[in-house]
Design a protein around this motif. Structure first.
Motif, short mmCIF file in Angstrom:
data_model
loop_
_atom_site.label_atom_id
_atom_site.label_comp_id
_atom_site.label_asym_id
_atom_site.label_seq_id
_atom_site.Cartn_x
_atom_site.Cartn_y
_atom_site.Cartn_z
N VAL A 214 26.77 -18.14 -27.93
CA VAL A 214 27.56 -19.08 -27.13
C VAL A 214 27.39 -20.45 -27.77
CG1 VAL A 214 27.86 -20.13 -24.85
CG2 VAL A 214 27.17 -17.73 -25.01
N ASP A 215 28.50 -21.18 -27.94
CA ASP A 215 28.42 -22.49 -28.59
C ASP A 215 27.82 -23.52 -27.64
OD1 ASP A 215 29.67 -21.43 -30.82
OD2 ASP A 215 31.68 -21.89 -30.04
N GLY A 216 26.94 -24.37 -28.18
CA GLY A 216 26.36 -25.42 -27.35
C GLY A 216 24.94 -25.72 -27.76
N HIS A 217 24.20 -26.24 -26.82
CA HIS A 217 22.89 -26.80 -27.13
C HIS A 217 21.99 -26.61 -25.91
CE1 HIS A 217 20.07 -29.58 -29.00
NE2 HIS A 217 19.98 -30.22 -27.86
N VAL A 218 20.69 -26.44 -26.15
CA VAL A 218 19.74 -26.36 -25.03
C VAL A 218 18.92 -27.65 -25.05
CG1 VAL A 218 17.88 -25.05 -23.94
CG2 VAL A 218 19.65 -23.85 -25.23
N ALA A 219 18.99 -28.40 -23.95
CA ALA A 219 18.40 -29.74 -23.92
C ALA A 219 17.21 -29.80 -22.96
CB ALA A 219 19.45 -30.77 -23.49
N ARG A 220 16.34 -30.73 -23.24
CA ARG A 220 15.20 -30.99 -22.36
C ARG A 220 15.68 -31.79 -21.15
NH1 ARG A 220 9.72 -31.34 -23.50
NH2 ARG A 220 10.07 -30.99 -25.70
N PHE A 221 15.09 -31.54 -19.97
CA PHE A 221 15.37 -32.39 -18.82
C PHE A 221 14.88 -33.80 -19.12
CE2 PHE A 221 15.56 -28.53 -16.09
CZ PHE A 221 16.79 -28.80 -15.50
N ASP A 222 15.69 -34.77 -18.73
CA ASP A 222 15.31 -36.16 -18.96
C ASP A 222 14.40 -36.61 -17.83
OD1 ASP A 222 15.05 -38.72 -19.70
OD2 ASP A 222 17.18 -39.18 -19.77
N VAL A 223 13.09 -36.52 -18.05
CA VAL A 223 12.14 -36.80 -16.96
C VAL A 223 12.00 -38.29 -16.69
CG1 VAL A 223 10.71 -34.74 -17.01
CG2 VAL A 223 10.28 -36.58 -18.63
N ASP A 224 12.44 -39.11 -17.64
CA ASP A 224 12.27 -40.55 -17.45
C ASP A 224 13.37 -41.15 -16.58
OD1 ASP A 224 10.00 -40.52 -18.98
OD2 ASP A 224 11.14 -40.72 -20.83
N GLU A 225 14.40 -40.33 -16.37
CA GLU A 225 15.55 -40.81 -15.59
C GLU A 225 15.30 -40.54 -14.11
OE1 GLU A 225 18.97 -42.80 -15.50
OE2 GLU A 225 18.03 -42.21 -17.38
N PRO A 226 15.18 -41.58 -13.26
CA PRO A 226 14.95 -41.34 -11.84
C PRO A 226 16.15 -40.63 -11.22
CG PRO A 226 14.60 -43.66 -12.39
CD PRO A 226 15.25 -43.02 -13.57
#
Lengths: 270, 228
Positions: free
Chosen positions: B108-120
């Motif tokens: 499947v085309d795309g990307h697996v990203a980390r959750f942005d923990v610094d973003e409230p």
């Protein structure tokens, strides 16, 4: 929105539930599988089984219990008690547990957290901490890691609150997460069994200092207490035993109450 | 005739990084004949397959490589037979992840990203990672337009999630459902006969079992239509 979890906890001795559910007509209130089914139908979000078996000969019994329960109950299951090595943990996970909780074994050898987390992923390693207020800290001789020495009012205890350690509960929680724990289960030995509410200050101190979910334990006597643990204590989930086992409240009642006060929960099943 | 009424044979790909036990039991009670295996031959002979997974992407891809399963899984997926991928299994479908060095399966085309923990998050508190617990999903399409595996599940149903990384398909058509965790998060994917959930249906009580029942019935129907 992520729901707050309500987690009944069952103590298991040699494959049998102790302090079992006493208010409903179960064929066998000592059978972990029967109780797991019951709580699943009642809408429990997760179950914790604590193996309090004294003899290590009976550990195999717990593996069988976990296998039986996870064959018929399809909600997350955490197993704790007596797990000392990566191999102990592997057996439980292979039997169908989703998470294991580590307590004394992690205190004796913190590397176990790192090893288990590297092997199975942080999401299945719960660090269980029994904490108790103990002041002033200078009364206790410190011979452990000075970075983890007591500073907050809460000290880590072992053996059901009988034996104090040098560890500061808040620092230990933070350290455990650094080592790879994916969740913290914090029990206040001061409030446990008192049914007078959770130690909200302790919960908040822990919850605000770690980046992983926190399960509150010890002290639930009514539904207000659960609300306070989640709202004021900043916990993600609440664990309770007797309040459910003795039929004072059902899981559904707890969820309706929390939802009525504006907290997100998975809707009750009835 | 007997071909049409036999239980569908579903292979659970065992790469030693998953709670395989519950997956197998959920399939069994849904009427499948279940084989838990790391054999490529078994996979190639299966009517349907499940790719489970927990833990880290690199470890799982390394295990699949050592078991010589990467090409067979790609070949199986290319054969048009149904495959259900769960949690890390869903992330493995993508070509790359923030989590590690290794390439994924690239199905499947795309990307697996980390959750942005610094973003409230909305209420000002920080996101806890892993995203752990029950969360409600919202489907991108009405019931009758979804892949059969996702039919009969009400919008807003709760499922059990445990993950620290999340999938971002390039083609929004691949997204079946989203959940909300610091913003919309892809909760399920379908691309042809590849279906996948970020949540664990085998840990999501009755609604999760419904997904396994749908999957087993769908596999049985694809077998019947091939035989016909």
């Amino acid at each position: 929105m992520l729901a707050h979890r309500i987690i009944p906890c069952l103590d298991i001795d040699s494959g049998r539930v102790v302090k079992g559910v006493s208010f409903v007509d179960l064929r066998d209130a000592g059978d972990p599988a029967e109780l797991a089914r019951f709580y699943n139908e009642a809408g429990a979000d997760e179950l914790v089984f604590l193996d309090i078996t004294a003899s290590s000969d009976d550990r195999d019994t717990m593996v069988d219990v976990v296998r039986r329960v996870s064959s018929e109950v399809f909600i997350p299951l955490t197993v704790g008690g007596g797990l000392r090595s990566v191999e102990d943990i592997r057996r439980m996970l292979e039997a169908g547990a989703d998470k294991v909780s580590l307590n004394t074994a992690a205190i004796n050898r913190p590397e176990l957290i790192r090893e288990a987390s590297a092997e199975f992923g942080a999401q299945c390693i719960v660090l269980a901490i029994d904490a108790k207020r103990l002041a002033p800290p200078e009364d206790v001789e410190l011979d452990g890691d000075p970075d983890l020495a007591a500073e907050s009012p809460w000290r880590v205890f072992t053996h059901g609150g009988r034996n104090p350690t040098d560890l500061d509960a808040v620092k230990w929680a933070r350290y455990g997460v650094e080592m790879g724990a994916g969740e913290i289960l914090i029990t206040s030995m001061d409030t446990d069994g008192q049914k007078d509410g959770y130690d909200l200050e302790l919960l908040r101190a822990i919850s605000d200092s770690v980046s992983v979910p926190v399960i509150a334990s010890g002290g639930a006597g009514n539904l207000d207490h659960m609300y306070d643990a989640l709202h004021e204590g900043h916990s993600d989930a609440v664990l309770a035993a007797s309040i459910f086992h003795f039929g004072e409240y059902t899981v559904s009642e707890a969820k309706r109450y929390l939802a009525g006060r504006g907290l997100p929960v998975r809707p009750p099943t009835d | 005739m007997s071909e049409n009424i036999r239980k569908p044979h579903i292979v659970v790909i065992n790469h030693q990084a998953a709670n395989i036990h519950s997956v197998g039991k959920a399939l069994e009670r849904s009427g499948a004949e279940v084989e838990i295996t790391d054999s490529a031959e078994s996979l190639m002979a299966a009517d349907g397959a499940v790719l489970p997974g927990v833990g880290a992407m690199d470890a799982a891809m390394r295990a699949l490589e050592e078991l010589k399963l990467i090409e067979p899984i790609r070949e199986y997926a290319g054969s048009g037979r149904p495959m259900l991928s769960v949690c890390l299994g869903m992330q493995l479908l993508f070509p790359e992840s923030d989590e590690g060095e290794r390439s994924g399966l690239g199905l499947v085309d795309g990307h697996v990203a980390r959750f942005d923990v610094d973003e409230p998050s909305e209420d000002g508190s920080r996101l806890k990672v892993p995203h752990m617990g029950w969360n409600a999903i919202t489907f991108t399409e009405p019931d009758q337009d979804r892949h059969p595996v996702f039919r009969g599940i009400p919008d807003g149903s709760y499922f059990y999630f445990v993950h620290s990384f999340h999938c971002m398909p390039n083609d929004s058509q691949d997204v079946v459902a989203t959940t909300a965790y610091g913003g919309p998060v892809c909760a399920a994917v379908a691309r042809g006969e590849l279906v996948a959930t970020q949540f664990h249906p085998e840990k999501s009580a009755d609604m999760g079992l419904k997904i396994y029942e749908n999957f087993v019935r769908h596999v049985a129907e694809t077998v019947a239509s091939r035989v016909a």
